[in-house]
Each structure stands twice: as C-alpha cells, then as structure tokens.
Design a protein around this motif. Structure first.
Motif, mmCIF file in Angstrom:
data_model
loop_
_atom_site.group_PDB
_atom_site.id
_atom_site.type_symbol
_atom_site.label_atom_id
_atom_site.label_comp_id
_atom_site.label_asym_id
_atom_site.label_seq_id
_atom_site.Cartn_x
_atom_site.Cartn_y
_atom_site.Cartn_z
ATOM 1 N N LYS A 57 -2.462 39.892 -12.618
ATOM 2 C CA LYS A 57 -3.421 40.893 -12.151
ATOM 3 C C LYS A 57 -4.708 40.162 -11.263
ATOM 4 O O LYS A 57 -4.524 38.806 -11.089
ATOM 5 N N PRO A 58 -5.265 40.870 -10.284
ATOM 6 C CA PRO A 58 -6.219 40.216 -9.431
ATOM 7 C C PRO A 58 -7.249 39.233 -9.983
ATOM 8 O O PRO A 58 -7.665 39.674 -11.079
ATOM 9 N N ALA A 59 -7.660 38.065 -9.362
ATOM 10 C CA ALA A 59 -8.820 37.684 -9.767
ATOM 11 C C ALA A 59 -10.084 38.236 -9.686
ATOM 12 O O ALA A 59 -10.433 38.955 -8.758
ATOM 13 N N THR A 60 -10.938 38.099 -10.461
ATOM 14 C CA THR A 60 -12.374 38.722 -10.218
ATOM 15 C C THR A 60 -13.303 37.656 -10.822
ATOM 16 O O THR A 60 -13.065 36.647 -11.497
ATOM 17 N N ALA A 61 -14.495 37.699 -10.293
ATOM 18 C CA ALA A 61 -15.671 36.865 -10.446
ATOM 19 C C ALA A 61 -16.318 37.190 -11.718
ATOM 20 O O ALA A 61 -16.266 38.126 -12.095
ATOM 21 N N ALA A 62 -16.955 36.226 -12.440
ATOM 22 C CA ALA A 62 -17.485 36.265 -13.648
ATOM 23 C C ALA A 62 -18.858 36.986 -13.321
ATOM 24 O O ALA A 62 -19.635 36.585 -12.541
ATOM 25 N N ASN A 63 -19.111 37.970 -14.090
ATOM 26 C CA ASN A 63 -20.568 38.648 -14.053
ATOM 27 C C ASN A 63 -21.387 37.906 -14.844
ATOM 28 O O ASN A 63 -21.249 37.957 -16.181
ATOM 29 N N GLY A 64 -22.265 37.355 -14.027
ATOM 30 C CA GLY A 64 -23.522 36.549 -15.040
ATOM 31 C C GLY A 64 -23.218 35.133 -14.942
ATOM 32 O O GLY A 64 -23.940 34.267 -15.331
ATOM 33 N N GLY A 65 -21.982 34.739 -14.603
ATOM 34 C CA GLY A 65 -21.523 33.155 -14.522
ATOM 35 C C GLY A 65 -22.011 32.431 -13.257
ATOM 36 O O GLY A 65 -21.994 33.151 -12.381
ATOM 37 N N THR A 66 -22.226 31.273 -13.316
ATOM 38 C CA THR A 66 -22.476 30.411 -12.139
ATOM 39 C C THR A 66 -21.931 29.356 -12.568
ATOM 40 O O THR A 66 -22.158 28.407 -13.786
ATOM 41 N N ILE A 67 -21.497 28.412 -11.736
ATOM 42 C CA ILE A 67 -21.080 27.079 -11.680
ATOM 43 C C ILE A 67 -21.762 26.170 -11.026
ATOM 44 O O ILE A 67 -21.968 26.470 -9.947
ATOM 45 N N GLY A 68 -22.420 25.263 -11.785
ATOM 46 C CA GLY A 68 -23.495 24.156 -11.116
ATOM 47 C C GLY A 68 -22.754 23.138 -10.499
ATOM 48 O O GLY A 68 -21.830 22.334 -11.590
ATOM 49 N N ILE A 69 -23.017 22.603 -9.721
ATOM 50 C CA ILE A 69 -22.369 21.466 -8.878
ATOM 51 C C ILE A 69 -23.598 20.208 -8.809
ATOM 52 O O ILE A 69 -24.592 20.650 -7.961
ATOM 53 N N ALA A 70 -23.353 19.157 -9.341
ATOM 54 C CA ALA A 70 -24.364 18.029 -8.981
ATOM 55 C C ALA A 70 -24.202 17.659 -7.496
ATOM 56 O O ALA A 70 -23.107 17.291 -7.221
ATOM 57 N N ALA A 71 -25.321 17.306 -6.971
ATOM 58 C CA ALA A 71 -25.504 16.779 -5.460
ATOM 59 C C ALA A 71 -26.581 15.594 -5.511
ATOM 60 O O ALA A 71 -27.388 15.673 -6.154
ATOM 61 N N PRO A 72 -26.234 14.415 -4.770
ATOM 62 C CA PRO A 72 -26.770 13.265 -4.869
ATOM 63 C C PRO A 72 -28.352 13.418 -4.324
ATOM 64 O O PRO A 72 -29.206 12.849 -4.665
ATOM 65 N N THR A 73 -28.266 14.242 -2.989
ATOM 66 C CA THR A 73 -29.555 14.362 -2.253
ATOM 67 C C THR A 73 -29.854 15.822 -1.727
ATOM 68 O O THR A 73 -28.928 16.704 -1.775
ATOM 69 N N SER A 74 -31.110 15.980 -1.303
ATOM 70 C CA SER A 74 -31.356 17.640 -0.890
ATOM 71 C C SER A 74 -30.360 17.579 0.423
ATOM 72 O O SER A 74 -29.957 18.726 0.791
ATOM 73 N N ALA A 75 -30.118 16.425 1.107
ATOM 74 C CA ALA A 75 -29.190 16.672 2.443
ATOM 75 C C ALA A 75 -28.072 16.967 2.173
ATOM 76 O O ALA A 75 -27.085 17.819 2.681
ATOM 77 N N HIS A 76 -27.437 16.497 1.140
ATOM 78 C CA HIS A 76 -25.991 16.998 0.524
ATOM 79 C C HIS A 76 -25.882 18.443 0.133
ATOM 80 O O HIS A 76 -24.852 18.843 0.393
ATOM 81 N N VAL A 77 -27.042 18.878 -0.687
ATOM 82 C CA VAL A 77 -27.023 20.283 -0.902
ATOM 83 C C VAL A 77 -27.144 21.272 0.464
ATOM 84 O O VAL A 77 -26.395 22.241 0.392
#
Length: 124
Positions: A57-77
């Motif tokens: 079946k087709p992939a769908t996004a999670a309603n209410g879900g967020t994947i958080g990714i760590a970044a070393p600095t604001s410049a990286h973000v």
C-alpha cells in the motif's frame, strides 16, 4: 532505547536525494541500500531506515509524529534546512530559530510528508 526508526516512502530515489542532502549537511554519510532494497543511514549510533511499505500500500506520513535529528551547531541546523528545501522538502512551522531554552531548531516535511526536526542541544 531505540535500535532504529523506519519510515515509508513512495519514491526511494526522491527520498535518497532529500536524505543524502540533509544528512550530509549535518556531517553524516550518504545512505546505503541494503539487500532488501531499504535505504539506510547510520550515524553516531543512530539508524534511520526508509523503505517501500511491505504490504504494497502507499506510504503515508504519521499524523502527529515528528522525527528529531541532533545537530552540532545552529549553522548545521540552517544548512540542514536549506539542503532539505533544495531537495524536495517543505519548510513548516516557524523559520529556523533559537528557542527559549537555548536550543536552535528547524522543521521540514520530507517529500513523502514525514515531519522532521533538526535541533541543537539546549544551553540552559
């Protein structure tokens, strides 16, 4: 606690372009495709896997879900956010900014609609 995060995609090549660009902006490697056709990113002990749904079946996004990714600095973000919007992602919520706790955060939706956040550690 987690061994990996798995999300679905309807277009793995489009997903690869987006995730290669965003993870490389954070200093990570390009993704690798395993024998089962899954796109895998491994970085600093974390693993993100992207696949076509096994039920066909087709992939769908999670309603209410967020994947958080760590970044070393604001410049990286900021680089992550720019790379994501340049490779099919959509900027959502507020522009990349510092939060009241001292962290710096940005939000995107990937080309399949999954909600992602890149964030530095809080300074207070």
């Amino acid at each position: 606690m987690f061994t990996h995060i798995m999300i679905g995609s309807n277009d793995l090549e489009r997903a690869r372009g987006f995730y290669d660009a965003t993870f490389m902006a954070l200093g990570g490697p390009r993704g690798e495709v395993d024998a089962r056709g899954r796109l895998i990113y491994v970085y600093e002990g974390g693993r993100l896997m992207i696949t076509r749904p096994i039920d066909g079946k087709p992939a769908t996004a999670a309603n209410g879900g967020t994947i958080g990714i760590a970044a070393p600095t604001s410049a990286h973000v900021q680089a992550w956010h720019a790379a994501g919007t340049a490779h099919g992602g959509t900027a959502i919520e507020s522009p990349p900014a510092e939060r009241s706790n001292g962290s710096f955060v940005a939000y995107l939706r990937d080309p399949d609609g999954n909600k992602l956040s890149a964030r530095t550690a809080a300074s207070r």
